[in-house]
Design an enzyme around this catalytic site. Structure first.
Site, PDB file in Angstrom:
ATOM      1  N   SER A 149     -37.684  78.824  19.775  1.00 26.76           N
ATOM      2  CA  SER A 149     -37.096  80.033  20.348  1.00 26.76           C
ATOM      3  C   SER A 149     -35.338  79.470  20.591  1.00 26.76           C
ATOM      4  O   SER A 149     -35.422  78.648  21.651  1.00 26.76           O
ATOM      5  CB  SER A 149     -38.183  80.095  21.332  1.00 26.76           C
ATOM      6  OG  SER A 149     -36.830  81.405  21.139  1.00 26.76           O
ATOM      7  N   TYR A 162     -42.748  80.770  28.069  1.00 32.04           N
ATOM      8  CA  TYR A 162     -42.522  80.699  27.012  1.00 32.04           C
ATOM      9  C   TYR A 162     -41.616  79.679  26.957  1.00 32.04           C
ATOM     10  O   TYR A 162     -41.417  79.012  26.050  1.00 32.04           O
ATOM     11  CB  TYR A 162     -42.240  81.706  26.380  1.00 32.04           C
ATOM     12  CG  TYR A 162     -41.791  82.453  25.372  1.00 32.04           C
ATOM     13  CD1 TYR A 162     -42.721  82.590  23.875  1.00 32.04           C
ATOM     14  CD2 TYR A 162     -40.016  82.794  24.819  1.00 32.04           C
ATOM     15  CE1 TYR A 162     -42.421  82.636  22.799  1.00 32.04           C
ATOM     16  CE2 TYR A 162     -40.118  82.304  23.463  1.00 32.04           C
ATOM     17  CZ  TYR A 162     -41.421  82.542  22.699  1.00 32.04           C
ATOM     18  OH  TYR A 162     -40.417  82.626  21.208  1.00 32.04           O
TER      19      TYR A 162
END
Length: 257
Positions: A149, A162
């Site tokens: 990401s 995350y």
């Protein structure tokens, strides 16, 4: 000669392939001729996705696999190879992303941290490990793709777990590329930008979010699942046979502006 992007006879696995970026990848691969297996924990959503993928005329399977469970991943990968006879590419895409409900870092707990790590980092590790094992045993080379990401390289509040997991996937990718290149196995990572999905649509439509982010995207739109079809086909295909160890940011230009 066959076209380098022709995936006829190719077998691929896409985790989290029943929606969002994962479904975009799976559909692109199916359109290019691949036989596709998707993993997901929502059986109803996976069945609906499988029916759409089957419209492209190739073999499709949808398995319910919890990637945070080691035995489930080991048995699931064996099942894929048993049903399809081979494994040519694996897209470790499944992940948790709870930006809308994450607590402040000061209020976060180790339990919350570990719950996300079990899927976003450990689950991708298990998926890549088992894919590599079968690819080595089969002796046909292969392509392993990890979905990271842009959170791995751009700071975002309340995204510490995350971001740490997704940054870990970048290191994992490079290590896999070096260790398994001798077997003809390539490893690359994708860093998606802001992409629409069932999970994120409501969040992206929030004016407080869109008014800050959209002006920084030169293409002036959010990503869509279809935007991931082309890169998936490329990384699965012989067209990328000399491309390994890369971490590719695909974000509409967000990272350069």
């Amino acid at each position: 000669m066959t076209h380098p992007l022709d995936l006829t006879g190719h077998v691929t696995l896409v985790t989290g392939g029943n929606s969002g970026v994962g479904f975009g990848m799976a559909e692109g691969l199916a359109r290019a001729g691949a036989d596709v297996c998707i993993w997901g924990r929502n059986a109803e959503r996976s069945q609906a996705a499988a029916e759409r993928l089957a419209e492209h005329g190739h073999r499709v399977a949808a398995h319910e696999v919890d990637i945070s469970d080691e035995d489930a991943v080991v048995n699931g990968m064996t099942r894929v190879v048993g049903e399809f006879g081979r494994l040519d590419s694996c897209f470790a895409n499944a992940a948790l992303a709870n930006a809308m409900t994450n607590p402040r870092f000061l209020d976060s707990t180790l339990q919350q941290w570990r719950a996300l790590m079990r899927i976003d980092l450990d689950g991708s590790y298990l998926t890549a490990r088992e894919a590599a094992r079968h690819m080595v045993d089969l002796g046909n080379g292969g392509s392993i793709v990890l979905t990271s990401s842009i959170a791995a390289i751009f700071g975002a509040p309340r995204e510490q777990a995350y971001a740490a997991a997704k940054a870990g996937l970048l290191g994992l990718t490079r290590s896999l590329a070096v260790e398994f290149g001798r077997y003809g196995i390539r490893a690359n990572a994708l860093l998606p930008g802001w992409t629409r999905s069932g999970v994120f649509d409501q969040w992206l439509e929030n004016p407080a979010i869109s008014e800050k982010i959209l002006p920084r995207i030169p293409l002036k739109r959010w990503g869509a699942p279809d935007d991931w079809a082309g890169i998936a086909i490329y990384l699965a295909s012989p067209a990328s046979s000399f491309h390994t160890g890369d971490c590719m940011r695909i974000d509409g230009g967000y990272g350069i502006f």
